[in-house]
Write an enzyme that holds these catalytic residues in place. Structure first.
Site, short mmCIF file in Angstrom:
data_model
loop_
_atom_site.label_atom_id
_atom_site.label_comp_id
_atom_site.label_asym_id
_atom_site.label_seq_id
_atom_site.Cartn_x
_atom_site.Cartn_y
_atom_site.Cartn_z
N HIS A 1 50.08 25.58 51.21
CA HIS A 1 51.41 26.14 50.47
C HIS A 1 51.70 25.10 51.82
CE1 HIS A 1 54.66 28.77 50.56
NE2 HIS A 1 54.43 28.61 51.71
N GLU A 2 51.56 26.24 53.52
CA GLU A 2 51.92 25.19 54.56
C GLU A 2 52.10 23.74 54.76
OE1 GLU A 2 53.00 27.60 56.11
OE2 GLU A 2 52.51 29.12 55.26
N HIS B 1 54.90 22.52 53.18
CA HIS B 1 55.88 22.42 53.99
C HIS B 1 55.35 21.14 55.34
CE1 HIS B 1 57.87 26.47 52.77
NE2 HIS B 1 56.91 27.02 53.54
N GLU C 1 60.86 25.32 51.09
CA GLU C 1 59.50 26.25 50.03
C GLU C 1 59.19 25.50 49.09
OE1 GLU C 1 58.37 28.68 51.56
OE2 GLU C 1 57.24 29.83 49.77
CO CO Z 1 56.39 28.32 52.99
#
Ligand code: CO
Length: 502
Positions: free
Chosen positions: A266-267, A270, A296
């Protein structure tokens, strides 16, 4: 005015925003330090440091020469798309900053540190007496901030626009209502499935020193440049920084390997966005991300659409088995895939599956609207939260940690942000749908070839920064405005297979 004068003015403006950008990145670094390195008693000092720094940034943002240039420069001259966007964002930033008193900016920065620190301590001790008054002040200052900038808009919309430019609560309400109805329908089919999943099969000991190399292998294969980034541990995972210094954090749960792994993916989603921005344009007003919803979309796509897909694990499962023979030698690949896609109504948003996740967000959207518009007080929040949660999920939290005090956002003074999570999921599904029409995504995933996917995202989304508004970017990439349909098709198809319904 001649063209050269226009260009000189634009350049003078960019010189100023260059400095503002670097000051802002120092604030980010202080926040990273606060979460990763700072000793607990450093909080009071950090609050003053950030308050002082935000005051300096505010002074730069409101400098009269910026106002003079913006008053005379010709917005309709022959600018490139990028320059046009820079002027648009410069004007927006200046108009916003000049409406807010410097002392309020400093006080919000100070309270953000003090209230989040108090929140961490209160959750540990379950003793909330010190926390409530700080939390009340935080909300009150945010209401004042919203009043300062809102103009004709309601408070909620004024704050929402900071995170998702152009978005409004009036637009979100029907979108979320339909999404909620559809998600409940999918959830009902899952709950009625004769082919349930039992995630207890995944619970065993996963030592941190064996989890870390596996996560690192995955994020490097995704194309995260660790020479321009780093991975650390923090209580609440996040990604910060840009350009040559984009950092992520994770946390390890020794009984659940998915937390750190999918958290890292997830990170890294980003981080790839930040690393994929046009580096030369980073300090420019429109050089950063298009919105937090678009941000996101990148993290959720990597975490869920890719990380929880079958072809991804065709490649990575043998490696995972090598690292953790127990329990994976006894779990067939297709059963493993079903287990990491287990759906269940649960209290905690960050642990929620893809189907129930947006239900958590929609509820928060409604609660924070009430808080901002003075229709709900902090004193009544716990009871109101539990009531709403019971309606949506059929269960009542038994502690504040499980309920309204679970997320860091509100204690940090961040209201109007939650919708960007739901929008991120919707954008992710729509982008992913387009990507699968242009790239043999499943084939690439099954061979562990993740770089072509990163390149596609870079080319279609990352390189543009905030040149285009999020809605326009979506139309450019997918040919259509944002809709809930790609998300619903994705969920129905995937979970129909996991839970054997159609
Ligand atoms: Co996020």
């Amino acid at each position: 005015m001649t063209a050269q004068v226009q260009i000189d003015q634009y350049q003078e403006l960019m010189k100023r925003y260059n400095e503002i950008h670097h000051l802002g990145s120092i604030a980010q670094l202080l926040q990273w330090d606060q979460e990763v390195m700072m000793p607990r008693e450093g909080g009071a000092q950090r609050a003053e440091q950030l308050a002082a720094l935000q005051k300096v940034i505010h002074a730069h943002n409101t400098a009269p020469p910026i106002g003079e240039i913006l008053a005379t420069i010709d917005f309709n001259a022959d600018w490139t798309d990028e320059q046009k966007a820079d002027l648009r964002e410069a004007k927006k930033t200046y108009d916003l900053a000049t409406k807010v008193p410097a002392d309020l900016v400093a006080e919000i920065a100070r309270l953000e540190v003090l209230t989040t620190q108090s929140w961490v301590a209160a959750r540990q001790s379950e003793e909330y007496d010190d926390f409530w008054p700080l939390f009340k002040s935080t909300l009150q200052r945010r209401r004042e901030y919203a009043d300062a900038i809102r103009g004709e808009r309601c408070r909620y919309d004024a704050l929402l626009d900071l995170y998702e430019p152009g978005e409004t609560s009036a637009n979100l309400r029907p979108l979320f209502a339909e999404l909620r109805t559809q998600l409940r329908g999918i959830l009902e089919k899952i709950q009625g499935s004769s082919h349930p999943t039992n995630p207890a099969a995944l619970v065993t000991e996963y030592p941190e020193e064996k989890q870390r190399p596996f996560s690192e292998k995955v994020i490097q294969q995704m194309g995260y440049n660790l020479k321009a980034g780093r991975l650390d541990v923090s209580a609440h995972p996040f990604c910060t920084g840009t350009g040559g210094d984009v950092r992520i954090t994770t946390r390890y749960n020794k009984n659940n390997f998915t937390e750190a792994l999918f958290g890292c993916m997830h990170e890294t989603g980003h981080a790839l966005y930040e690393q994929g921005l046009n580096r030369e344009r980073l300090p420019f007003p429109a050089g950063g991300a298009a919105s937090l919803g678009i941000h996101e979309s990148q993290s959720r796509m990597w975490e869920n659409m890719i990380g929880r897909s079958e072809p991804f694990w065709e490649y990575f499962y043998p490696m995972l088995k090598e690292q953790f023979p127990t329990p994976f030698n006894n779990i067939a690949p297709d059963e493993f895939w079903r287990l990491i896609n287990h759906v269940e109504k649960s209290f905690i948003r960050t642990e929620a599956d893809e189907v129930t996740y947006n239900l958590h967000i929609i509820m928060r959207f409604e609660v924070e609207e009430q808080l901002l518009e003075d229709k709900l007080s902090i004193d009544d929040l716990p009871e109101y939260w539990n009531h709403q949660f019971q309606q949506d999920f059929g269960v009542t939290p038994t502690s504040l940690k499980q309920g309204c005090i679970q997320d860091i956002h509100w204690p940090a003074g961040i209201f109007g942000y939650f919708p960007t999570y739901a929008l991120g999921n919707l954008y992710a599904a729509q982008f992913y749908n387009t990507m699968t029409q242009q790239l043999p995504v499943n084939e690439l995933l099954s061979k562990g070839e993740l770089l072509p996917i990163r390149e596609w995202l870079r080319e279609q989304i990352h390189q543009y920064g905030h040149t285009y508004a999020p809605g326009d970017l979506c139309k450019r990439v997918t040919g259509k405005p944002l809709s809930i349909q790609p998300m619903l098709s994705y969920l129905n198809e995937k979970y129909g297979k996991v839970y054997n319904f159609s």
